[in-house]
Write a protein that holds these residues in place. Structure first.
Motif, mmCIF file in Angstrom:
data_model
loop_
_atom_site.group_PDB
_atom_site.id
_atom_site.type_symbol
_atom_site.label_atom_id
_atom_site.label_comp_id
_atom_site.label_asym_id
_atom_site.label_seq_id
_atom_site.Cartn_x
_atom_site.Cartn_y
_atom_site.Cartn_z
ATOM 1 N N ARG A 1 -10.365 -3.272 -10.129
ATOM 2 C CA ARG A 1 -11.573 -3.333 -10.948
ATOM 3 C C ARG A 1 -12.114 -1.928 -11.253
ATOM 4 N NH1 ARG A 1 -15.152 -7.696 -7.871
ATOM 5 N NH2 ARG A 1 -16.668 -6.980 -9.402
ATOM 6 N N GLY A 2 -11.175 -1.044 -11.592
ATOM 7 C CA GLY A 2 -11.533 0.295 -12.034
ATOM 8 C C GLY A 2 -11.775 1.297 -10.937
ATOM 9 N N ASN A 3 -11.683 0.876 -9.685
ATOM 10 C CA ASN A 3 -11.939 1.770 -8.552
ATOM 11 C C ASN A 3 -10.670 1.983 -7.730
ATOM 12 O OD1 ASN A 3 -14.896 2.000 -8.896
ATOM 13 N ND2 ASN A 3 -14.858 -0.193 -8.459
ATOM 14 N N LYS A 4 -10.494 3.207 -7.235
ATOM 15 C CA LYS A 4 -9.325 3.526 -6.425
ATOM 16 C C LYS A 4 -9.501 3.003 -4.996
ATOM 17 C CE LYS A 4 -7.886 7.680 -8.927
ATOM 18 N NZ LYS A 4 -7.629 9.139 -8.825
ATOM 19 N N LYS A 5 -8.502 2.252 -4.546
ATOM 20 C CA LYS A 5 -8.523 1.706 -3.192
ATOM 21 C C LYS A 5 -7.250 2.130 -2.456
ATOM 22 C CE LYS A 5 -12.320 -0.412 -4.249
ATOM 23 N NZ LYS A 5 -13.607 0.086 -3.732
ATOM 24 N N GLN A 6 -7.389 2.476 -1.193
ATOM 25 C CA GLN A 6 -6.263 3.036 -0.449
ATOM 26 C C GLN A 6 -5.375 1.964 0.176
ATOM 27 O OE1 GLN A 6 -7.318 5.729 2.780
ATOM 28 N NE2 GLN A 6 -5.533 7.004 2.332
ATOM 29 N N ILE A 7 -4.088 2.285 0.228
ATOM 30 C CA ILE A 7 -3.121 1.441 0.927
ATOM 31 C C ILE A 7 -3.026 1.938 2.369
ATOM 32 C CG2 ILE A 7 -0.721 0.654 1.022
ATOM 33 C CD1 ILE A 7 -0.545 1.329 -1.988
ATOM 34 N N CYS A 8 -3.412 1.108 3.300
ATOM 35 C CA CYS A 8 -3.436 1.510 4.717
ATOM 36 C C CYS A 8 -2.493 0.625 5.537
ATOM 37 C CB CYS A 8 -4.859 1.393 5.272
ATOM 38 S SG CYS A 8 -6.058 2.436 4.417
ATOM 39 N N SER A 9 -1.997 1.177 6.617
ATOM 40 C CA SER A 9 -1.107 0.406 7.497
ATOM 41 C C SER A 9 -1.939 -0.338 8.534
ATOM 42 C CB SER A 9 -0.112 1.333 8.184
ATOM 43 O OG SER A 9 -0.793 2.248 9.028
ATOM 44 N N THR A 10 -1.379 -1.451 8.972
ATOM 45 C CA THR A 10 -2.020 -2.230 10.028
ATOM 46 C C THR A 10 -0.944 -2.708 10.997
ATOM 47 O OG1 THR A 10 -3.304 -4.235 10.526
ATOM 48 C CG2 THR A 10 -1.883 -4.322 8.603
ATOM 49 N N ASN A 11 -1.322 -2.875 12.260
ATOM 50 C CA ASN A 11 -0.350 -3.373 13.241
ATOM 51 C C ASN A 11 -0.278 -4.899 13.237
ATOM 52 O OD1 ASN A 11 -2.780 -4.007 14.454
ATOM 53 N ND2 ASN A 11 -2.557 -2.549 16.146
ATOM 54 N N LYS A 12 -1.016 -5.517 12.342
ATOM 55 C CA LYS A 12 -0.945 -6.971 12.194
ATOM 56 C C LYS A 12 0.272 -7.328 11.344
ATOM 57 C CE LYS A 12 -5.985 -7.570 12.397
ATOM 58 N NZ LYS A 12 -7.187 -8.062 11.683
ATOM 59 N N ASN A 13 0.711 -8.582 11.444
ATOM 60 C CA ASN A 13 1.878 -9.034 10.681
ATOM 61 C C ASN A 13 1.492 -9.612 9.320
ATOM 62 O OD1 ASN A 13 3.780 -8.337 12.640
ATOM 63 N ND2 ASN A 13 3.445 -10.261 13.749
ATOM 64 N N ILE A 14 0.208 -9.708 9.041
ATOM 65 C CA ILE A 14 -0.267 -10.300 7.788
ATOM 66 C C ILE A 14 -0.967 -9.243 6.951
ATOM 67 C CG2 ILE A 14 -1.760 -12.057 6.763
ATOM 68 C CD1 ILE A 14 -1.382 -13.714 9.292
ATOM 69 N N ALA A 15 -0.628 -9.187 5.667
ATOM 70 C CA ALA A 15 -1.268 -8.249 4.741
ATOM 71 C C ALA A 15 -2.566 -8.852 4.220
ATOM 72 C CB ALA A 15 -0.332 -7.940 3.579
ATOM 73 N N SER A 16 -3.503 -7.982 3.859
ATOM 74 C CA SER A 16 -4.775 -8.469 3.326
ATOM 75 C C SER A 16 -5.468 -7.367 2.534
ATOM 76 C CB SER A 16 -5.691 -8.928 4.463
ATOM 77 O OG SER A 16 -6.005 -7.822 5.321
#
Length: 225
Positions: A76-91
């Protein structure tokens, strides 16, 4: 002489298209000779070279495109970062894309696209519901698609579709595309009456159209396939 792929059909005119893979495609009527077509292509040589250079640049940028942890993408026009997580599910939460840390570049992109589709469905549908009441129209269906060349469409039966990529645009641009497609329920064309319908809701729609071109150029340099 510029090399080109020739497609001859029952059409009435000659068209020259430079495709994303940098090939030149010429579509021509069946009753025109190859020599005549060559002359037409030769007369447009400067135009072809100019646009071919631009398409080649975009093609090279697309080949280099990938996504990794730490990168930013648009929502929606704003930059959002891709971050890693130790969980098995993306969100997507807390204004971040959270992707399992074991994912590679291709998996990250696939997951981001799936999250985009969910976010697009929720947000764009909410705007459709908002504007259909204001415009007094009722679409017969709603879908989020993976369309490559169209931001949205309205079928002859008034079912409206939107590409998930639209969710990268600013909110005001998303609203413009939603209103554009809802207006087609009243006017299935791009006549003066159609643009009057759009203008009732989006008075500066021409400004929005130009901003949409900026996003299209950005996407032309990225490989989301």
């Amino acid at each position: 002489m510029i090399e080109y792929k020739l497609v001859q059909t029952n059409r009435k005119t000659v068209s020259i298209k430079i495709k994303k893979d940098t090939t030149v495609e010429v579509r021509a009527p069946n009753n025109i000779s190859k020599a005549q077509i060559d002359e037409i292509v030769k007369s447009r040589e400067n135009w072809i070279k100019e646009h071919l250079e631009k398409v080649k640049k975009e093609h090279d940028q697309r080949k280099k495109f990938n996504l990794n942890f730490g990168d930013y993408v648009l929502i929606r026009g704003n930059k959002k970062q891709i971050c890693s997580t130790n969980k098995n599910i993306a969100s997507y939460e807390d204004n971040k894309f959270l992707i399992p840390e074991f994912c590679n570049n291709d998996q990250i992109k696939e997951i981001i696209i799936n999250l985009y589709k969910m976010i697009a469905k929720e947000h764009i549908l909410s705007r459709v519901i908002h504007f259909k009441e204001e415009m007094n129209v009722e679409p017969t269906g709603f879908r989020i698609t993976s369309a490559k060349t169209r931001w949205g469409s309205c079928s002859g039966k008034n079912s409206i579709n939107f590409t998930w990529k639209l969710v990268m645009a600013d909110d005001e641009i998303i609203d413009y595309v939603v209103v554009h497609e809802l207006s087609h329920i009243k006017e299935h064309n791009h006549s003066k009456n159609f643009w009057k319908e759009v203008e009732k809701i989006i008075p500066d729609y021409n400004v929005k159209k130009e901003k949409l071109k900026d996003l299209q150029y950005k996407l032309n340099t990225e490989n989301w396939e």
